[in-house]
Write an enzyme that holds these catalytic residues in place. Structure first.
Site, mmCIF file in Angstrom:
data_model
loop_
_atom_site.group_PDB
_atom_site.id
_atom_site.type_symbol
_atom_site.label_atom_id
_atom_site.label_comp_id
_atom_site.label_asym_id
_atom_site.label_seq_id
_atom_site.Cartn_x
_atom_site.Cartn_y
_atom_site.Cartn_z
ATOM 1 N N HIS A 156 2.976 -6.065 5.208
ATOM 2 C CA HIS A 156 1.874 -5.119 4.548
ATOM 3 C C HIS A 156 2.077 -4.885 3.061
ATOM 4 O O HIS A 156 1.676 -3.821 2.433
ATOM 5 C CB HIS A 156 1.764 -3.977 5.338
HETATM 6 S S1 FES Z 1 5.184 -3.886 4.792
HETATM 7 FE FE1 FES Z 1 4.641 -3.349 6.841
HETATM 8 S S2 FES Z 1 6.320 -4.396 7.853
HETATM 9 FE FE2 FES Z 1 6.963 -4.695 5.807
#
Ligand code: FES
Ligand code: HEM
Lengths: 191, 413
Positions: A156
């Site tokens: 993410h």
């Molecule tokens: S940014 Fe969501 S798990 Fe690493």
């Protein structure tokens, strides 16, 4: 031959009238007490009975026992990183370059989401040892990537710096530091 | 049915266990509104999908071994060596997708025709609980083949619990039974994946009990007024549901035999590796809109809360929708916003499938904002300000006069 059936008696609400007697006020008080006591004791008992069913999901003794590993650092050259498995998770061991250490130390604490000086994150500045699990939702970040040249988590989009501190993205905290000790110059024990 | 019930032994049996008159009451002479359209087929299709999952699932369970060392190989063995094992597994994996397709259409039917309104609020709630149980089941089932996507889906989703303040971390360790997703996690997910479908079957029983108590709604959204509004379930709706089942099975078979991996992700054919996350992890398509909502909020706890609320607010729908008119057929403004919502959810799904970079981040945030705006602000306001079109006096009258609105009629008979 079917017996002629008498229609059962019903009260005003339409419930069947059964072989009961109407309790007087004194009895009502006693019965309420008995009801409350019965329900109360049953609830406590149910609570105790439920506990083993909940606790059995906790990490079992054999899982807890697998808690330390020893790593030989001699093959890891400056600028290299190895990943070892500890408690089922990746641990990053990075032999940092002088530039990386300088970059990690030359940071204003106010710029950090989870402020922590680099010196608190290492026992020896050249060896950065961290749990390689993104503090967002647990993916494994990729090394030498991201806007801060540290780690980048593809899941993410979290960016970590050369000290493994969170700089940008949804992760709330810096990459975790496990307990470890150097038993000699090239051996570390994690856990 | 009446003739059959007059046979001596049938009557004798039924007086002792009234299973035949019960069946008659609920499936044969059961009165159903005469104007149900094809959107009312998806409930029975969901039931069919559940049966397919249970039957193929039990078969898979006879060959699968729940252990990190053997799970992946046992699934490959099912695919290659077990006779018709490939069919069972493809039917189960695609069956999960088709289960979600029909249930989502079933839910959108409810949103369009106001099925959640009085007196069917409890029926609606049970449906939502079934949806949540399905999601849990599908999530845990997806972990079982122990491929890369299995492992990382399990890691990311269980880590959502760590967003909870104070108890979060402890809770995650408890769910894992260790320091990471590992063998204890796999085995408990297997046990629960086996159990939950039967819990769902029980919930379906309650759902149908509530349905047969309040009776079906209908595309006009008005109450039934008397026998002229009803037809018998059998043969009219048994044949209609059977026709729907045939159509469903044709589409299902096309996927099963010609594109069995189309809905899946190739990375799940790589065995799980706890040290390496795939570059691009995505959930199964049926979770994409929720995944987009999770990522739209740039905070860990916030994202998790928004995702839970996206289904949570549906429980309040009977009160958030302030209009007394059920069917969108008579609600000109609501109808527009319904279709915008449908597009919004599809957009969320597309966002969920893409990497959170560049414009996708903004699109995801706008679509998430719209989703909540729709339910929390627009829906109550529309109910107050919209002027609905006049409702017909009865179903029979609308049908016999031939003046049902097109949106209530489509495919009705
Ligand atoms: S940014 Fe969501 S798990 Fe690493
Ligand atoms: C609500 C109904 C169900 C749903 C939505 C569901 C969903 C799933 C999903 C998505 C998978 C992963 C498929 C894959 O990619 O391989 C799976 C696997 C599996 N399921 Fe289910 N399932 C259901 C019912 C059941 C039942 C009732 C059983 C057994 C009693 C069962 C046993 C299994 C087994 C053994 C696997 C692992 C084998 C495999 O991955 O193909 N399932 N399930």
């Amino acid at each position: 031959m079917a017996r002629p059936e008498e229609a059962p008696k019903q009260d005003v609400r339409g419930f069947l009238v059964m072989a009961e007697h109407t309790p007087d006020a004194h009895e009502v008080g006693r019965r309420d007490f008995l009801s409350v006591a019965t329900i109360g004791v049953t609830a406590v008992g149910a609570g105790f009975a439920a506990w083993p069913f909940i606790a059995q999901w906790n990490p079992a003794a054999d899982v807890l026992a697998l808690a330390t590993i020893e790593v030989d650092l001699s093959p890891v050259a400056e600028g290299q990183q190895i990943t070892v498995k500890w408690r089922g998770k990746p641990v990053f061991i990075r032999h940092r370059t002088a530039d990386e250490i300088a970059a990690a130390r030359d940071v204003d604490m106010d710029d950090l989401k989870d402020p922590q000086p680099d010196s608190e994150r290492v026992l020896r500045p050249e060896w950065l040892i961290m749990v390689g699990v993104c503090t967002h939702l647990g993916c494994v970040p990729l090394g030498n990537q991201g806007e801060y040249k540290g780690w980048f988590c593809p899941c993410h989009g979290s960016h970590y710096d050369t000290s493994g501190r969170i700089r940008k993205g949804p992760a709330p905290e810096n990459l975790g530091i496990p307990d470890y000790v150097f038993t000699d110059d090239t051996t570390v024990v994690i856990g | 049915m009446a003739d059959f019930m007059n046979i001596g032994v049938v009557r004798w049996f039924d007086r002792r266990l009234p299973i035949l008159s019960w069946t008659n009451h609920n499936l044969i002479d059961y009165p159903a509104p005469r104007n149900l359209n094809y959107m009312w087929n998806f409930g029975s299709l969901a039931g069919l999908a559940l049966v397919i999952q249970i039957v193929t699932g039990i078969v898979l369970a006879m060959h699968y071994t729940p252990h990190v060392d053997t799970a992946f190989d046992s699934v490959e063995r099912i695919m290659r060596d077990v006779e018709y094992g490939w069919l069972m597994r493809y039917a189960h994996a695609n069956g999960a997708s088709f289960f979600f397709i029909v249930v989502y259409l079933h839910v959108f039917r409810g949103l369009y025709y106001g099925s959640y309104k009085a007196p069917r609020e409890v029926l609606w709630w049970i449906g939502l609980v079934i949806l949540l149980a399905m999601m849990a089941t599908a999530f845990m089932g997806y972990v079982l083949p122990w491929g890369q996507m299995s492992y990382w889906a399990a890691t990311v989703i269980t880590n959502l619990l760590s967003a909870l303040p104070v108890v979060g971390e402890a809770l995650v360790g408890w769910v894992w039974g260790g320091f990471s997703v590992d063998n204890p996690t796999l085995v408990r997910f297997y046990a629960l994946h086996f159990l939950l479908p039967f819990v769902i079957a029980g919930l379906v029983g309650l759902h149908l009990w509530a349905l047969h108590h309040t009776k079906s709604g209908n595309p006009l959204g008005i109450d039934t007024t008397g026998p002229q509004d009803f037809i018998r379930f059998h043969p009219y709706y048994t044949i209609k549901d059977a026709f729907g089942a045939g159509m469903f099975l044709i589409v299902f078979a096309v996927f099963l035999f010609y594109a069995p991996n189309y809905l899946g992700h190739p990375d799940n054919y790589i065995p799980a590796d706890p040290l390496k996350t795939p570059a691009h992890i995505v959930p199964e398509w049926y979770f994409l809109p929720f995944y987009a909502i999770l990522r739209a909020i740039p905070s860990k706890l916030g994202g998790a809360v928004a995702m839970v609320l996206s289904i949570g607010i549906l429980f309040l729908l009977p009160w958030l929708d302030t209009s007394r008119v059920r069917s969108a057929a008579f609600r000109p403004v609501f109808r527009w916003f319904f279709w915008i919502l449908v597009i919004d959810i599809i957009v969320l799904g597309v966002v969920g499938a893409n990497q959170p970079e560049g414009a996708w981040i903004l699109v995801g945030q706008v679509a998430t904002a719209w989703y909540f705006l729709h339910f929390l602000i627009l829906l109550p306001l529309i109910g107050w300000f919209e002027r609905p079109r006049p409702l017909p006096a009865s179903i029979a009258k609308a049908v016999l006069d031939g003046n049902e609105p097109a949106s209530a009629r489509r495919g009705a008979r």
